[in-house]
Design a protein around this motif. Structure first.
Motif, PDB file in Angstrom:
ATOM      1  N   ALA A 133       7.522   6.798 -27.624  1.00 15.08           N
ATOM      2  CA  ALA A 133       6.864   5.500 -27.591  1.00 15.08           C
ATOM      3  C   ALA A 133       6.366   5.175 -28.995  1.00 15.08           C
ATOM      4  O   ALA A 133       5.836   6.029 -29.689  1.00 15.08           O
ATOM      5  N   GLY A 134       6.545   3.953 -29.388  1.00 20.87           N
ATOM      6  CA  GLY A 134       6.015   3.500 -30.659  1.00 20.87           C
ATOM      7  C   GLY A 134       6.842   3.891 -31.862  1.00 20.87           C
ATOM      8  O   GLY A 134       7.315   3.043 -32.589  1.00 20.87           O
ATOM      9  N   GLY A 135       7.037   5.164 -32.095  1.00 19.56           N
ATOM     10  CA  GLY A 135       7.722   5.644 -33.295  1.00 19.56           C
ATOM     11  C   GLY A 135       9.212   5.411 -33.249  1.00 19.56           C
ATOM     12  O   GLY A 135       9.756   4.872 -32.306  1.00 19.56           O
ATOM     13  N   ASP A 136       9.842   5.841 -34.304  1.00 21.64           N
ATOM     14  CA  ASP A 136      11.289   5.697 -34.394  1.00 21.64           C
ATOM     15  C   ASP A 136      11.966   6.633 -33.409  1.00 21.64           C
ATOM     16  O   ASP A 136      11.549   7.772 -33.232  1.00 21.64           O
ATOM     17  N   ALA A 137      13.005   6.133 -32.780  1.00 22.21           N
ATOM     18  CA  ALA A 137      13.813   6.974 -31.896  1.00 22.21           C
ATOM     19  C   ALA A 137      14.609   7.934 -32.760  1.00 22.21           C
ATOM     20  O   ALA A 137      14.962   7.614 -33.900  1.00 22.21           O
ATOM     21  N   PRO A 138      14.894   9.128 -32.256  1.00 18.18           N
ATOM     22  CA  PRO A 138      15.708  10.057 -33.042  1.00 18.18           C
ATOM     23  C   PRO A 138      17.067   9.441 -33.342  1.00 18.18           C
ATOM     24  O   PRO A 138      17.588   8.674 -32.551  1.00 18.18           O
ATOM     25  N   ARG A 139      17.624   9.760 -34.491  1.00 16.02           N
ATOM     26  CA  ARG A 139      18.934   9.240 -34.868  1.00 16.02           C
ATOM     27  C   ARG A 139      19.988   9.771 -33.913  1.00 16.02           C
ATOM     28  O   ARG A 139      20.069  10.958 -33.681  1.00 16.02           O
ATOM     29  N   ALA A 140      20.760   8.873 -33.362  1.00 19.82           N
ATOM     30  CA  ALA A 140      21.845   9.279 -32.478  1.00 19.82           C
ATOM     31  C   ALA A 140      23.018   9.735 -33.330  1.00 19.82           C
ATOM     32  O   ALA A 140      23.198   9.278 -34.451  1.00 19.82           O
ATOM     33  N   GLN A 141      23.795  10.635 -32.798  1.00 20.18           N
ATOM     34  CA  GLN A 141      24.970  11.129 -33.497  1.00 20.18           C
ATOM     35  C   GLN A 141      26.161  10.241 -33.146  1.00 20.18           C
ATOM     36  O   GLN A 141      26.263   9.752 -32.034  1.00 20.18           O
TER      37      GLN A 141
ATOM     38  N   HIS B 267      37.009  15.508 -18.408  1.00 21.58           N
ATOM     39  CA  HIS B 267      36.292  14.239 -18.353  1.00 21.58           C
ATOM     40  C   HIS B 267      34.817  14.538 -18.125  1.00 21.58           C
ATOM     41  O   HIS B 267      34.463  15.515 -17.486  1.00 21.58           O
ATOM     42  N   ARG B 268      33.967  13.695 -18.682  1.00 26.29           N
ATOM     43  CA  ARG B 268      32.525  13.870 -18.522  1.00 26.29           C
ATOM     44  C   ARG B 268      31.982  12.714 -17.711  1.00 26.29           C
ATOM     45  O   ARG B 268      32.451  11.597 -17.846  1.00 26.29           O
ATOM     46  N   LEU B 269      31.003  13.006 -16.869  1.00 25.68           N
ATOM     47  CA  LEU B 269      30.447  11.996 -15.981  1.00 25.68           C
ATOM     48  C   LEU B 269      28.936  12.013 -16.061  1.00 25.68           C
ATOM     49  O   LEU B 269      28.304  13.031 -15.777  1.00 25.68           O
ATOM     50  N   TYR B 270      28.357  10.907 -16.497  1.00 26.57           N
ATOM     51  CA  TYR B 270      26.910  10.732 -16.536  1.00 26.57           C
ATOM     52  C   TYR B 270      26.599   9.314 -16.072  1.00 26.57           C
ATOM     53  O   TYR B 270      27.139   8.366 -16.625  1.00 26.57           O
ATOM     54  N   ASP B 271      25.757   9.199 -15.075  1.00 24.59           N
ATOM     55  CA  ASP B 271      25.220   7.884 -14.720  1.00 24.59           C
ATOM     56  C   ASP B 271      23.843   7.811 -15.340  1.00 24.59           C
ATOM     57  O   ASP B 271      23.052   8.739 -15.216  1.00 24.59           O
ATOM     58  N   ILE B 272      23.560   6.726 -16.003  1.00 22.04           N
ATOM     59  CA  ILE B 272      22.256   6.558 -16.639  1.00 22.04           C
ATOM     60  C   ILE B 272      21.481   5.550 -15.821  1.00 22.04           C
ATOM     61  O   ILE B 272      21.939   4.433 -15.599  1.00 22.04           O
ATOM     62  N   ASN B 273      20.316   5.955 -15.362  1.00 23.50           N
ATOM     63  CA  ASN B 273      19.495   5.114 -14.514  1.00 23.50           C
ATOM     64  C   ASN B 273      18.305   4.626 -15.332  1.00 23.50           C
ATOM     65  O   ASN B 273      17.402   5.394 -15.617  1.00 23.50           O
ATOM     66  N   LEU B 274      18.334   3.378 -15.730  1.00 24.59           N
ATOM     67  CA  LEU B 274      17.276   2.792 -16.551  1.00 24.59           C
ATOM     68  C   LEU B 274      16.490   1.793 -15.702  1.00 24.59           C
ATOM     69  O   LEU B 274      17.079   0.973 -15.026  1.00 24.59           O
TER      70      LEU B 274
ATOM     71  N   PRO C 207      13.277  -2.787 -19.241  1.00 21.37           N
ATOM     72  CA  PRO C 207      14.043  -3.432 -20.313  1.00 21.37           C
ATOM     73  C   PRO C 207      13.982  -2.670 -21.629  1.00 21.37           C
ATOM     74  O   PRO C 207      14.958  -2.638 -22.368  1.00 21.37           O
ATOM     75  N   GLN C 208      12.837  -2.020 -21.924  1.00 23.07           N
ATOM     76  CA  GLN C 208      12.750  -1.291 -23.194  1.00 23.07           C
ATOM     77  C   GLN C 208      13.714  -0.109 -23.224  1.00 23.07           C
ATOM     78  O   GLN C 208      14.195   0.275 -24.291  1.00 23.07           O
ATOM     79  N   GLU C 209      14.049   0.478 -22.074  1.00 23.21           N
ATOM     80  CA  GLU C 209      15.030   1.574 -22.039  1.00 23.21           C
ATOM     81  C   GLU C 209      16.423   1.053 -22.376  1.00 23.21           C
ATOM     82  O   GLU C 209      17.162   1.679 -23.142  1.00 23.21           O
ATOM     83  N   LEU C 210      16.772  -0.086 -21.806  1.00 23.42           N
ATOM     84  CA  LEU C 210      18.067  -0.690 -22.110  1.00 23.42           C
ATOM     85  C   LEU C 210      18.109  -1.130 -23.569  1.00 23.42           C
ATOM     86  O   LEU C 210      19.105  -0.931 -24.271  1.00 23.42           O
ATOM     87  N   ARG C 211      17.011  -1.689 -24.051  1.00 16.94           N
ATOM     88  CA  ARG C 211      16.922  -2.107 -25.451  1.00 16.94           C
ATOM     89  C   ARG C 211      17.143  -0.911 -26.377  1.00 16.94           C
ATOM     90  O   ARG C 211      17.902  -0.982 -27.336  1.00 16.94           O
ATOM     91  N   ARG C 212      16.504   0.211 -26.081  1.00 13.67           N
ATOM     92  CA  ARG C 212      16.654   1.407 -26.919  1.00 13.67           C
ATOM     93  C   ARG C 212      18.073   1.959 -26.857  1.00 13.67           C
ATOM     94  O   ARG C 212      18.595   2.452 -27.857  1.00 13.67           O
ATOM     95  N   LEU C 213      18.704   1.880 -25.684  1.00 15.13           N
ATOM     96  CA  LEU C 213      20.097   2.306 -25.570  1.00 15.13           C
ATOM     97  C   LEU C 213      20.977   1.462 -26.489  1.00 15.13           C
ATOM     98  O   LEU C 213      21.794   1.989 -27.248  1.00 15.13           O
ATOM     99  N   LEU C 214      20.804   0.154 -26.447  1.00 14.64           N
ATOM    100  CA  LEU C 214      21.591  -0.730 -27.310  1.00 14.64           C
ATOM    101  C   LEU C 214      21.294  -0.455 -28.784  1.00 14.64           C
ATOM    102  O   LEU C 214      22.202  -0.464 -29.625  1.00 14.64           O
ATOM    103  N   GLN C 215      20.035  -0.186 -29.107  1.00 12.78           N
ATOM    104  CA  GLN C 215      19.679   0.138 -30.490  1.00 12.78           C
ATOM    105  C   GLN C 215      20.366   1.421 -30.950  1.00 12.78           C
ATOM    106  O   GLN C 215      20.834   1.512 -32.084  1.00 12.78           O
ATOM    107  N   ARG C 216      20.456   2.410 -30.076  1.00  9.35           N
ATOM    108  CA  ARG C 216      21.143   3.653 -30.437  1.00  9.35           C
ATOM    109  C   ARG C 216      22.629   3.417 -30.647  1.00  9.35           C
ATOM    110  O   ARG C 216      23.229   3.979 -31.568  1.00  9.35           O
TER     111      ARG C 216
END
Length: 163
Positions: free
Chosen positions: A29-37, A47-54, A57-66
């Motif tokens: 919260a607040g600080g910079d998110a860790p740099r994504a690789q 094949h890899r399978l992950y469902d992301i449950n957000l 809106p801030q979770e979706l925003r952070r996903l898009l930012q990454r």
């Protein structure tokens, strides 16, 4: 010849999650998110399978930012998007034109990533109808698909890997 893999990122925003749903890890919260690789160009044969449950809106925003962080810039029009965001939960409302003022930064970022060929955003018409939304209620960059889960299955058959 270098083989290119497509990635399918499924945003499932159904209340309560369910078996097999991986909750998104909390982001600082607040600080910079860790740099994504950067997403690797190739994956193991599995094949890899992950469902992301957000849920927020801030979770979706952070996903898009990454996704934006790992993007080198626009890709040529001849390269199809490598990540599909299939929206089939209440997150569709974040993109409603009526809510643009509240979620402008997130919608603009998604539109830019879509224009740069990084992602393709798809929304479930069935869920939209249950939310009282029509195709005229969403920005033009969002593709409307009849049923989100069926679109996920179709993309998987085309070689997308769920992340």
């Amino acid at each position: 010849m270098k083989q290119r893999r497509n990635f399918l990122l499924v945003l499932v925003l159904l209340t309560g999650g369910g078996p097999g749903v991986l909750q998104a890890a909390p982001l600082p919260a607040g600080g910079d998110a860790p740099r994504a690789q950067p997403i690797p160009e190739t994956l193991e044969q599995r094949h890899r399978l992950y469902d992301i449950n957000l849920h927020e809106p801030q979770e979706l925003r952070r996903l898009l930012q990454r996704l934006d962080e790992v993007t080198p810039g626009p890709s040529p029009g001849s390269n199809p998007s490598r990540i599909a965001l299939v929206l089939h939960g209440p997150e569709i409302e974040f993109f409603a034109i009526a809510n643009y003022a509240e979620y402008r930064d997130m919608v603009d970022l998604a539109a830019r990533l879509d224009a740069f060929g990084v992602i393709e955003v798809k929304a479930c018409q069935t869920r939209m109808e249950s939310l009282g939304l029509s195709s005229d209620d969403l920005p033009a960059f969002i593709e409307i698909v009849p049923f989100g889960p069926a679109e996920v299955e179709r993309l998987e058959r085309e070689g997308y890997v769920r992340m």
